[in-house]
Design a protein around this motif. Structure first.
Motif, PDB file in Angstrom:
ATOM      1  N   ASN A   1     -38.916 -50.366 -38.590  1.00  0.00           N
ATOM      2  CA  ASN A   1     -38.368 -49.007 -38.488  1.00  0.00           C
ATOM      3  C   ASN A   1     -37.862 -48.727 -37.069  1.00  0.00           C
ATOM      4  OD1 ASN A   1     -40.807 -48.671 -37.155  1.00  0.00           O
ATOM      5  ND2 ASN A   1     -41.483 -46.931 -38.383  1.00  0.00           N
ATOM      6  N   ALA A   2     -37.889 -49.776 -36.205  1.00  0.00           N
ATOM      7  CA  ALA A   2     -37.391 -49.630 -34.838  1.00  0.00           C
ATOM      8  C   ALA A   2     -37.059 -51.006 -34.264  1.00  0.00           C
ATOM      9  CB  ALA A   2     -38.421 -48.932 -33.956  1.00  0.00           C
ATOM     10  N   VAL A   3     -36.258 -50.997 -33.191  1.00  0.00           N
ATOM     11  CA  VAL A   3     -35.939 -52.221 -32.454  1.00  0.00           C
ATOM     12  C   VAL A   3     -36.123 -51.903 -30.972  1.00  0.00           C
ATOM     13  CG1 VAL A   3     -34.157 -53.914 -31.840  1.00  0.00           C
ATOM     14  CG2 VAL A   3     -34.278 -53.026 -34.184  1.00  0.00           C
ATOM     15  N   ILE A   4     -36.920 -52.727 -30.298  1.00  0.00           N
ATOM     16  CA  ILE A   4     -37.136 -52.554 -28.862  1.00  0.00           C
ATOM     17  C   ILE A   4     -36.554 -53.753 -28.118  1.00  0.00           C
ATOM     18  CG2 ILE A   4     -39.153 -51.070 -29.132  1.00  0.00           C
ATOM     19  CD1 ILE A   4     -40.928 -53.510 -28.554  1.00  0.00           C
ATOM     20  N   GLY A   5     -36.326 -53.578 -26.813  1.00  0.00           N
ATOM     21  CA  GLY A   5     -35.810 -54.670 -25.997  1.00  0.00           C
ATOM     22  C   GLY A   5     -34.417 -55.117 -26.418  1.00  0.00           C
ATOM     23  N   MET A   6     -33.613 -54.188 -26.920  1.00  0.00           N
ATOM     24  CA  MET A   6     -32.286 -54.520 -27.440  1.00  0.00           C
ATOM     25  C   MET A   6     -31.344 -54.929 -26.305  1.00  0.00           C
ATOM     26  SD  MET A   6     -29.052 -53.197 -27.920  1.00  0.00           S
ATOM     27  CE  MET A   6     -27.796 -54.108 -28.768  1.00  0.00           C
ATOM     28  N   ARG A   7     -30.539 -55.967 -26.555  1.00  0.00           N
ATOM     29  CA  ARG A   7     -29.572 -56.463 -25.582  1.00  0.00           C
ATOM     30  C   ARG A   7     -28.300 -56.915 -26.304  1.00  0.00           C
ATOM     31  NH1 ARG A   7     -33.256 -54.728 -23.012  1.00  0.00           N
ATOM     32  NH2 ARG A   7     -34.334 -55.637 -21.263  1.00  0.00           N
ATOM     33  N   TYR A   8     -27.218 -57.054 -25.517  1.00  0.00           N
ATOM     34  CA  TYR A   8     -25.964 -57.650 -25.986  1.00  0.00           C
ATOM     35  C   TYR A   8     -25.713 -58.921 -25.195  1.00  0.00           C
ATOM     36  CZ  TYR A   8     -24.448 -53.300 -28.281  1.00  0.00           C
ATOM     37  OH  TYR A   8     -24.344 -52.190 -29.085  1.00  0.00           O
ATOM     38  N   ASP A   9     -25.013 -59.847 -25.831  1.00  0.00           N
ATOM     39  CA  ASP A   9     -24.547 -61.038 -25.149  1.00  0.00           C
ATOM     40  C   ASP A   9     -23.170 -61.358 -25.721  1.00  0.00           C
ATOM     41  OD1 ASP A   9     -24.512 -63.239 -23.484  1.00  0.00           O
ATOM     42  OD2 ASP A   9     -25.763 -64.484 -24.776  1.00  0.00           O
ATOM     43  N   ALA A  10     -22.300 -61.924 -24.925  1.00  0.00           N
ATOM     44  CA  ALA A  10     -20.973 -62.299 -25.401  1.00  0.00           C
ATOM     45  C   ALA A  10     -20.561 -63.614 -24.755  1.00  0.00           C
ATOM     46  CB  ALA A  10     -19.959 -61.212 -25.070  1.00  0.00           C
ATOM     47  N   ASN A  11     -19.906 -64.450 -25.536  1.00  0.00           N
ATOM     48  CA  ASN A  11     -19.425 -65.741 -25.054  1.00  0.00           C
ATOM     49  C   ASN A  11     -18.060 -66.028 -25.644  1.00  0.00           C
ATOM     50  OD1 ASN A  11     -21.899 -66.827 -23.702  1.00  0.00           O
ATOM     51  ND2 ASN A  11     -22.727 -66.503 -25.742  1.00  0.00           N
ATOM     52  N   GLU A  12     -17.195 -66.595 -24.850  1.00  0.00           N
ATOM     53  CA  GLU A  12     -15.917 -67.054 -25.393  1.00  0.00           C
ATOM     54  C   GLU A  12     -16.162 -68.452 -25.952  1.00  0.00           C
ATOM     55  OE1 GLU A  12     -11.344 -66.569 -24.292  1.00  0.00           O
ATOM     56  OE2 GLU A  12     -12.490 -67.631 -22.755  1.00  0.00           O
ATOM     57  N   ILE A  13     -15.968 -68.622 -27.263  1.00  0.00           N
ATOM     58  CA  ILE A  13     -16.260 -69.917 -27.877  1.00  0.00           C
ATOM     59  C   ILE A  13     -15.002 -70.773 -28.042  1.00  0.00           C
ATOM     60  CG2 ILE A  13     -18.378 -69.170 -28.990  1.00  0.00           C
ATOM     61  CD1 ILE A  13     -16.866 -68.799 -31.572  1.00  0.00           C
ATOM     62  N   ALA A  14     -13.851 -70.162 -27.923  1.00  0.00           N
ATOM     63  CA  ALA A  14     -12.559 -70.860 -27.910  1.00  0.00           C
ATOM     64  C   ALA A  14     -11.570 -69.913 -27.241  1.00  0.00           C
ATOM     65  CB  ALA A  14     -12.111 -71.208 -29.328  1.00  0.00           C
ATOM     66  N   GLN A  15     -10.422 -70.416 -26.872  1.00  0.00           N
ATOM     67  CA  GLN A  15      -9.409 -69.569 -26.230  1.00  0.00           C
ATOM     68  C   GLN A  15      -9.093 -68.380 -27.123  1.00  0.00           C
ATOM     69  OE1 GLN A  15      -7.379 -70.640 -23.334  1.00  0.00           O
ATOM     70  NE2 GLN A  15      -6.342 -68.677 -23.299  1.00  0.00           N
ATOM     71  N   GLY A  16      -9.410 -67.173 -26.650  1.00  0.00           N
ATOM     72  CA  GLY A  16      -9.106 -65.960 -27.410  1.00  0.00           C
ATOM     73  C   GLY A  16     -10.088 -65.643 -28.524  1.00  0.00           C
TER      74      GLY A  16
ATOM     75  N   THR B   1     -21.127 -61.279 -34.412  1.00  0.00           N
ATOM     76  CA  THR B   1     -19.759 -61.190 -34.917  1.00  0.00           C
ATOM     77  C   THR B   1     -18.879 -62.039 -34.016  1.00  0.00           C
ATOM     78  OG1 THR B   1     -18.016 -59.675 -35.653  1.00  0.00           O
ATOM     79  CG2 THR B   1     -19.152 -59.101 -33.627  1.00  0.00           C
ATOM     80  N   VAL B   2     -17.844 -62.595 -34.597  1.00  0.00           N
ATOM     81  CA  VAL B   2     -16.894 -63.414 -33.850  1.00  0.00           C
ATOM     82  C   VAL B   2     -15.516 -62.791 -34.034  1.00  0.00           C
ATOM     83  CG1 VAL B   2     -15.865 -65.710 -33.579  1.00  0.00           C
ATOM     84  CG2 VAL B   2     -18.290 -65.484 -34.171  1.00  0.00           C
ATOM     85  N   ARG B   3     -14.843 -62.514 -32.952  1.00  0.00           N
ATOM     86  CA  ARG B   3     -13.548 -61.827 -32.975  1.00  0.00           C
ATOM     87  C   ARG B   3     -12.494 -62.644 -32.244  1.00  0.00           C
ATOM     88  NH1 ARG B   3     -13.608 -57.393 -36.354  1.00  0.00           N
ATOM     89  NH2 ARG B   3     -15.678 -56.556 -36.245  1.00  0.00           N
ATOM     90  N   SER B   4     -11.263 -62.471 -32.696  1.00  0.00           N
ATOM     91  CA  SER B   4     -10.131 -63.050 -31.987  1.00  0.00           C
ATOM     92  C   SER B   4      -9.102 -61.961 -31.744  1.00  0.00           C
ATOM     93  CB  SER B   4      -9.495 -64.189 -32.791  1.00  0.00           C
ATOM     94  OG  SER B   4      -8.886 -63.673 -33.959  1.00  0.00           O
ATOM     95  N   ARG B   5      -8.286 -62.185 -30.748  1.00  0.00           N
ATOM     96  CA  ARG B   5      -7.210 -61.246 -30.439  1.00  0.00           C
ATOM     97  C   ARG B   5      -5.984 -61.655 -31.234  1.00  0.00           C
ATOM     98  NH1 ARG B   5      -9.037 -62.669 -24.784  1.00  0.00           N
ATOM     99  NH2 ARG B   5      -7.505 -64.290 -25.076  1.00  0.00           N
ATOM    100  N   SER B   6      -5.281 -60.678 -31.776  1.00  0.00           N
ATOM    101  CA  SER B   6      -4.053 -60.970 -32.505  1.00  0.00           C
ATOM    102  C   SER B   6      -2.903 -61.156 -31.525  1.00  0.00           C
ATOM    103  CB  SER B   6      -3.720 -59.825 -33.460  1.00  0.00           C
ATOM    104  OG  SER B   6      -3.301 -58.680 -32.734  1.00  0.00           O
ATOM    105  N   VAL B   7      -1.836 -61.779 -31.986  1.00  0.00           N
ATOM    106  CA  VAL B   7      -0.651 -61.978 -31.146  1.00  0.00           C
ATOM    107  C   VAL B   7      -0.086 -60.630 -30.717  1.00  0.00           C
ATOM    108  CG1 VAL B   7       1.721 -62.855 -31.128  1.00  0.00           C
ATOM    109  CG2 VAL B   7      -0.104 -64.202 -32.180  1.00  0.00           C
ATOM    110  N   ILE B   8      -0.010 -59.682 -31.645  1.00  0.00           N
ATOM    111  CA  ILE B   8       0.516 -58.350 -31.333  1.00  0.00           C
ATOM    112  C   ILE B   8      -0.387 -57.648 -30.318  1.00  0.00           C
ATOM    113  CG2 ILE B   8       1.011 -56.063 -32.298  1.00  0.00           C
ATOM    114  CD1 ILE B   8       1.880 -57.577 -34.870  1.00  0.00           C
TER     115      ILE B   8
END
Length: 113
Positions: free
Chosen positions: A81-96, A31-38
């Motif tokens: 029916n299962a997921v093993i070795g689950m991880r998260y990763d996050a990167n800023e791809i543009a300002q905000g 998923t890709v998210r941005s922060r709103s001005v508010i």
């Protein structure tokens, strides 16, 4: 949409009480998210007092949850029916703008004997 049950996901390489019968490969949800001005203004005000910046924490939690759910859907599409070795990763791809990735190995497990 069909998903793997959340209780069948682990960060370990095995699921307690089960054995891996078939490995189906890497699955991911992104998923890709941005922060709103508010949101930025509210968070800036929270930084003045210090402590937890709840507006950003809520945004991060929603992004992780969405990525996790997408990963579970991807695993179900492969027949897992299962997921093993689950991880998260996050990167800023543009300002905000941040990409959040949940990934792991989709498997078919069966109860240990």
């Amino acid at each position: 949409m069909k998903k793997v049950d959340r209780s069948m996901v682990t960060t370990a390489n095995e699921l307690h009480g089960h054995r891996v019968a078939v490995s189906l490969g890497v699955v991911r949800g992104i998923t890709v998210r941005s922060r709103s001005v508010i949101g930025n203004i509210g968070a800036a005000l929270q930084t003045l007092v210090g402590g937890n910046i709840s507006l950003f924490a809520e945004l991060c939690e929603r992004a992780r949850s969405d990525a996790f759910d997408l990963m579970l859907e991807h695993a179900a599409e492969l027949g897992a029916n299962a997921v093993i070795g689950m991880r998260y990763d996050a990167n800023e791809i543009a300002q905000g703008v941040t990409e959040v990735l949940a990934y792991g190995t989709a498997v078919m497990v069966e109860p240990s004997r």
